[in-house]
Design an enzyme around this catalytic site. Structure first.
Site, short mmCIF file in Angstrom:
data_model
loop_
_atom_site.label_atom_id
_atom_site.label_comp_id
_atom_site.label_asym_id
_atom_site.label_seq_id
_atom_site.Cartn_x
_atom_site.Cartn_y
_atom_site.Cartn_z
N LYS A 6 3.57 9.58 10.41
CA LYS A 6 3.19 9.25 9.03
C LYS A 6 2.04 10.17 8.66
O LYS A 6 0.99 10.11 9.27
CB LYS A 6 2.67 7.81 8.98
N LYS A 31 -3.42 5.67 15.64
CA LYS A 31 -4.44 6.40 14.89
C LYS A 31 -5.58 6.74 15.85
O LYS A 31 -6.22 5.84 16.39
CB LYS A 31 -4.96 5.56 13.73
N GLU A 35 -3.05 9.73 -0.55
CA GLU A 35 -2.12 10.33 0.41
C GLU A 35 -1.03 11.17 -0.25
O GLU A 35 -0.03 11.51 0.37
CB GLU A 35 -1.52 9.24 1.29
N GLN A 73 0.79 -1.23 0.00
CA GLN A 73 0.00 0.00 0.00
C GLN A 73 0.82 1.28 0.00
O GLN A 73 0.43 2.27 -0.62
CB GLN A 73 -0.92 -0.01 1.23
#
Length: 423
Positions: free
Chosen positions: A386, A335, A208, A166
């Site tokens: 990230k 997250k 992204e 990914q």
């Protein structure tokens, strides 16, 4: 400390053009805190529930139910001290009453949790990172600016590139400062664009901000990125991967480059890449419930690189505790919306640090211009973040906030660099 006077929620759009929840928390002092929550594309099955409306509106992705739930939450927390964030979060969690926030939605609860902290910081006239550190009694003497992990080639669910993996990331972990690291990585990003163009490849970007060229062999991607680093004059930059392997796993096998392979086969592939390329971190190399596979890969690579659990741990204390007990992985991706409140997120970070697991603060593929995670990374001395390529404003909002923080802190802060990544 001022008390909560009013809580307002609304439906706004994220970076993919789908609705998400934004909340305003207004205090009796008149200050306001505002926060918007992100949304993921490749999500772990153990994540907290992101409540969507269903139906035809916005292809079923509306969040009016979650917005309405914020109004229910508001009745319970109005009048509470803004500084009592743990009590506020606990009240919302208890009000929901489900183990995965399935009643009110993690998107409703998190928006309020973040907005309360913003309001509290504004009321105290403190930077958010300082306020978070104070309110949660985070015992860190100094500040670390995180090493950015920039996703410059997108695959998997983040793009239509044909790649199984990914994210292909670059890690400027030996730079003098965050500012310099970001500059070096950005120069590699633009150099990579030129290389792809010269090869006649598409330079459209994924969710992204990374490029999404049609390359079928993963090693070709790694070689191309290495070429870009060298051409840009930054061959010292390291690489990292987010495989999101749960997305190409079915019935005990991984479909990788059109072949059915086992977890041990995948581990051999990763091991060969680690030998050939300067890879310092691999996230979700195996399926989220492939505990045996994770144990094997941790034994093989755990002392060489970071093995980061995202779908494996989903920022959940019970999942992380199981991983610690089984000695699987050595790092966790953090997250906020996987667990659904800031207080629970802080608890997971503390648990990870206590066990010697590294933490990487992360965005989601469906983002907003909210840069809360930048302050969170600095407040907790996570050491790594990230938040996508240096492209698209919702990604750069986080990098720009970190540039501001670095300037504000001056000599009080240092860049995490080799303290965090070693290879």
């Amino acid at each position: 400390m001022s008390k909560i006077k009013q809580v307002i929620a609304r439906e706004v759009l994220d970076s993919r053009g789908f609705p998400t929840v934004e909340a305003d928390v207004i205090l009796t002092s008149g200050v306001m805190g505002r926060a918007a929550v992100p949304s993921g594309a490749s999500t772990g099955s153990h994540e907290a529930v992101e409540l969507r409306d269903g139906g035809a509106r916005y292809m079923g992705k509306g969040v009016l139910k979650a917005v309405a739930n914020v109004n229910k939450i508001a009745k319970k927390i109005t009048g509470m001290e803004a500084s009592d964030i743990r009590l506020i979060d606990d009240t919302m969690i208890a009000l929901d009453g489900t183990p995965n926030k399935g009643k009110f939605g993690a998107n409703a609860i998190l928006a309020v949790s973040m907005a309360v902290l913003r309001a509290g910081a504004a009321d105290k006239k403190m930077p958010l990172y300082d306020y978070i550190r104070k309110i949660y009694a985070i015992k860190e003497k100094n500040y670390l600016l995180p090493v950015p992990m920039l996703n410059i080639i997108n695959g998997g669910k983040h793009a239509d590139s044909g790649l199984d993996v990914q994210e292909f990331m670059i890690v400027p972990n030996v730079s003098k400062s965050f500012k310099e690291g970001l500059r070096e990585a950005t120069e590699v990003y633009h150099t990579l664009k030129g290389i792809l163009k010269a090869k006649g490849m598409v330079t459209a970007v994924g969710d992204e901000g990374g490029f999404a060229p049609h390359i079928t062999k993963h090693e070709d991607v790694l070689k191309t990125i290495m070429d870009a680093c060298k051409k840009a004059g930054h061959s010292q930059i390291k690489l990292a991967l987010d495989c999101a392997a749960s997305e190409f796993y079915k019935n005990g096998k991984y479909t990788f480059e059109k072949k059915q392979v086992s977890s041990k086969d995948m581990t051999k592939v990763y091991s060969s890449w680690v030998k050939k390329y300067p890879i310092v971190s691999i996230e979700d190399p195996l399926h989220e419930d492939d505990w045996d596979g994770w144990l094997h890969i941790t034994k093989e690579l755990g002392k060489k690189i970071r093995l980061v659990g995202d779908d494996l741990f989903v920022t959940n204390p019970e999942r992380l505790e199981e991983g610690i007990e089984k000695k699987t992985a050595n790092a966790i991706l953090i997250k906020l919306n996987q667990i659904g409140s800031v207080s629970e997120t802080i608890d997971v970070i503390n648990m990870a640090h206590k066990a010697g697991y590294a933490c990487v603060i992360s965005h989601r593929s469906g983002e907003t211009e909210d840069a809360f995670i930048a302050d969170l990374a600095v407040a907790t001395n996570a050491g790594a973040i990230k938040t996508g390529a240096p492209c698209r404003s919702e990604r750069n909002a986080k990098y720009n906030r970190l540039l501001q923080i670095e300037q504000e802190l001056g000599k009080k802060a240092s860049y995490a660099k080799t303290k965090v990544f070693k290879k």
